[in-house]
Design a protein around this motif. Structure first.
Motif, mmCIF file in Angstrom:
data_model
loop_
_atom_site.group_PDB
_atom_site.id
_atom_site.type_symbol
_atom_site.label_atom_id
_atom_site.label_comp_id
_atom_site.label_asym_id
_atom_site.label_seq_id
_atom_site.Cartn_x
_atom_site.Cartn_y
_atom_site.Cartn_z
ATOM 1 N N ILE A 1 24.630 6.046 -33.173
ATOM 2 C CA ILE A 1 23.594 5.680 -34.132
ATOM 3 C C ILE A 1 24.092 5.907 -35.558
ATOM 4 O O ILE A 1 23.870 5.079 -36.451
ATOM 5 N N SER A 2 24.773 7.040 -35.782
ATOM 6 C CA SER A 2 25.288 7.319 -37.129
ATOM 7 C C SER A 2 26.374 6.327 -37.519
ATOM 8 O O SER A 2 26.429 5.879 -38.672
ATOM 9 N N LEU A 3 27.237 5.965 -36.568
ATOM 10 C CA LEU A 3 28.255 4.952 -36.857
ATOM 11 C C LEU A 3 27.596 3.604 -37.107
ATOM 12 O O LEU A 3 28.007 2.849 -37.995
ATOM 13 N N GLY A 4 26.553 3.319 -36.349
ATOM 14 C CA GLY A 4 25.815 2.077 -36.544
ATOM 15 C C GLY A 4 25.180 2.005 -37.917
ATOM 16 O O GLY A 4 25.104 0.935 -38.531
ATOM 17 N N ALA A 5 24.711 3.150 -38.437
ATOM 18 C CA ALA A 5 24.128 3.181 -39.780
ATOM 19 C C ALA A 5 25.172 2.802 -40.829
ATOM 20 O O ALA A 5 24.889 2.064 -41.779
ATOM 21 N N ILE A 6 26.395 3.288 -40.643
ATOM 22 C CA ILE A 6 27.482 2.956 -41.578
ATOM 23 C C ILE A 6 27.835 1.472 -41.465
ATOM 24 O O ILE A 6 28.013 0.776 -42.471
ATOM 25 N N TYR A 7 27.934 0.982 -40.227
ATOM 26 C CA TYR A 7 28.198 -0.447 -40.027
ATOM 27 C C TYR A 7 27.086 -1.301 -40.636
ATOM 28 O O TYR A 7 27.342 -2.392 -41.158
ATOM 29 N N ALA A 8 25.852 -0.815 -40.542
ATOM 30 C CA ALA A 8 24.721 -1.571 -41.093
ATOM 31 C C ALA A 8 24.872 -1.750 -42.597
ATOM 32 O O ALA A 8 24.580 -2.823 -43.141
ATOM 33 N N LEU A 9 25.335 -0.710 -43.300
ATOM 34 C CA LEU A 9 25.556 -0.824 -44.741
ATOM 35 C C LEU A 9 26.639 -1.845 -45.055
ATOM 36 O O LEU A 9 26.499 -2.665 -45.972
ATOM 37 N N ILE A 10 27.737 -1.803 -44.279
ATOM 38 C CA ILE A 10 28.825 -2.762 -44.515
ATOM 39 C C ILE A 10 28.355 -4.175 -44.199
ATOM 40 O O ILE A 10 28.626 -5.123 -44.949
ATOM 41 N N GLU B 1 17.974 -8.667 -42.187
ATOM 42 C CA GLU B 1 17.447 -7.897 -41.054
ATOM 43 C C GLU B 1 18.451 -7.891 -39.908
ATOM 44 O O GLU B 1 18.682 -6.867 -39.262
ATOM 45 N N GLY B 2 19.061 -9.063 -39.681
ATOM 46 C CA GLY B 2 20.052 -9.175 -38.618
ATOM 47 C C GLY B 2 21.266 -8.309 -38.870
ATOM 48 O O GLY B 2 21.850 -7.748 -37.930
ATOM 49 N N ALA B 3 21.668 -8.168 -40.141
ATOM 50 C CA ALA B 3 22.819 -7.328 -40.479
ATOM 51 C C ALA B 3 22.557 -5.882 -40.083
ATOM 52 O O ALA B 3 23.430 -5.206 -39.526
ATOM 53 N N VAL B 4 21.359 -5.395 -40.369
ATOM 54 C CA VAL B 4 21.010 -4.015 -40.032
ATOM 55 C C VAL B 4 20.948 -3.826 -38.521
ATOM 56 O O VAL B 4 21.528 -2.881 -37.968
ATOM 57 N N VAL B 5 20.269 -4.745 -37.837
ATOM 58 C CA VAL B 5 20.157 -4.647 -36.377
ATOM 59 C C VAL B 5 21.529 -4.781 -35.730
ATOM 60 O O VAL B 5 21.885 -4.026 -34.817
ATOM 61 N N GLY B 6 22.325 -5.745 -36.205
ATOM 62 C CA GLY B 6 23.665 -5.948 -35.663
ATOM 63 C C GLY B 6 24.550 -4.731 -35.870
ATOM 64 O O GLY B 6 25.299 -4.333 -34.969
ATOM 65 N N VAL C 1 27.650 -8.659 -38.388
ATOM 66 C CA VAL C 1 27.074 -9.721 -39.216
ATOM 67 C C VAL C 1 26.823 -10.966 -38.385
ATOM 68 O O VAL C 1 25.755 -11.583 -38.463
ATOM 69 N N VAL C 2 27.798 -11.333 -37.573
ATOM 70 C CA VAL C 2 27.679 -12.542 -36.753
ATOM 71 C C VAL C 2 26.593 -12.369 -35.696
ATOM 72 O O VAL C 2 25.823 -13.293 -35.427
ATOM 73 N N ILE C 3 26.520 -11.196 -35.095
ATOM 74 C CA ILE C 3 25.500 -10.930 -34.083
ATOM 75 C C ILE C 3 24.104 -11.052 -34.676
ATOM 76 O O ILE C 3 23.203 -11.655 -34.087
ATOM 77 N N GLY C 4 23.918 -10.487 -35.865
ATOM 78 C CA GLY C 4 22.605 -10.539 -36.495
ATOM 79 C C GLY C 4 22.268 -11.892 -37.080
ATOM 80 O O GLY C 4 21.099 -12.282 -37.134
ATOM 81 N N GLY C 5 23.290 -12.637 -37.516
ATOM 82 C CA GLY C 5 23.078 -13.917 -38.193
ATOM 83 C C GLY C 5 23.596 -13.823 -39.616
ATOM 84 O O GLY C 5 23.221 -12.902 -40.357
ATOM 85 N N LEU C 6 24.464 -14.752 -39.996
ATOM 86 C CA LEU C 6 25.144 -14.679 -41.294
ATOM 87 C C LEU C 6 24.182 -14.601 -42.469
ATOM 88 O O LEU C 6 24.469 -13.958 -43.478
#
Length: 295
Positions: A12-21, A236-241, A227-232
């Motif tokens: 989850i913490s790694l996902g939070a960092i990925y969400a920012l990127i 919202e998709g970037a955060v979820v992805g 980014v691709v998973i959530g939608g370019l």
């Protein structure tokens, strides 16, 4: 069970960092339709600046300097891509790849074999939940991501900048006719994208990692599947992805010793496997807009 909870929290913490990127990628894409492939280098440049300032001025001022450098670097890259603007967004995207090669060569020369550390206040401190421990830096990464995402979506939906951003993204020509400056929107989008990338980098440089080295710009590549998973074109998709990629990668990495036949680096491949699986079911990503062609 303890291992599962441990890897779940780390994921989850790694996902939070990925969400920012990932959010930094989509912010730039929404503002200019350019996918900035040099974003990882922008992140590394900001952390490099922070690491140079930190020994003399402390973490907080160093972090501020790093964020400003990241935002400025992204805006400069945008300015350089304007030279090929007439050739289309794809040419500008490819140009960012060339800019990355030049920048990373210089950063590699300056960083050498060192690890970039920012003297963050958390150090190696660990937050314990029952018998499970998670680095405090990662706990703060989750907290800061929640705050930043909240502020971003509020600004995107309730401020003049957000309205201009949405208008420029939906129909640039009409937005220009309505008096919305495409250049200002683009400049703001790239600047904010650079700041978000460096913010993620500051947490990546903290525990449990020893810091960032000259190859750390490649971490941004793991955010591209998010980014691709959530939608370019979906914030919202970037955060979820980002959260999804971090969570799955954390769990796979934690249990990799149970399926060694897949190889020791299966964790680093996981984001791309997940991306392919999602695209087979949702070609535009989970929240991406479908293109409608009139014939």
């Amino acid at each position: 069970m303890q291992l599962f909870v441990q890897q779940l929290l780390l994921g989850i913490s790694l996902g939070a960092i990925y969400a920012l990127i990932a959010l930094s990628f989509t912010t730039i894409f929404q503002g200019t339709k350019v996918f900035n492939l040099s974003q990882g280098t922008v992140m590394l440049a900001g952390v490099f600046a922070a690491a140079k300032v930190a020994p003399h001025s402390g973490f907080w001022l160093a972090a501020l300097v790093g964020l400003l450098v990241g935002g400025a670097a992204a805006v400069i890259i945008w300015g350089l891509t304007l030279a090929s603007r007439g050739s289309g967004h794809l040419t500008q995207t490819i140009m960012t790849m060339g800019i990355q090669v030049v920048l990373i060569s210089e950063l590699t020369r300056r960083i050498g074999s060192d690890f970039l550390t920012t003297k963050d206040p958390w150090g190696a401190s660990v937050w314990h939940l029952g018998g499970v421990g998670i680095p405090q830096a990662r706990v703060w990464a989750i907290v800061v991501t929640i705050i930043m995402v909240g502020v971003f979506f509020w600004a995107f939906r309730a401020t003049p900048w957000g309205a201009a951003m949405r208008a420029a993204s939906a129909d640039p020509v009409t937005a220009e006719l309505l008096g919305i400056s495409e250049r200002r929107v683009a400049c703001a989008a790239w600047g904010i994208g650079g700041v978000l990338a460096v913010l993620a980098g500051l947490f990546l440089a903290a525990a449990p990692n020893p810091g960032l080295d000259y190859t750390s710009h490649l971490v941004a590549l793991s955010a591209i599947p998010a980014v691709v998973i959530g939608g370019l074109d979906s914030s919202e998709g970037a955060v979820v992805g980002g959260m999804l990629v971090g969570l799955v990668q954390g769990l796979v990495t934690g249990y990799s010793s149970h399926y060694t036949f897949l190889g020791t680096d299966i964790g680093s491949v996981t984001p791309y496997i997940l991306m392919v699986a999602v695209l087979l079911l949702k070609p535009h990503g989970l929240f991406g807009s479908k293109e409608v062609a009139r014939v």
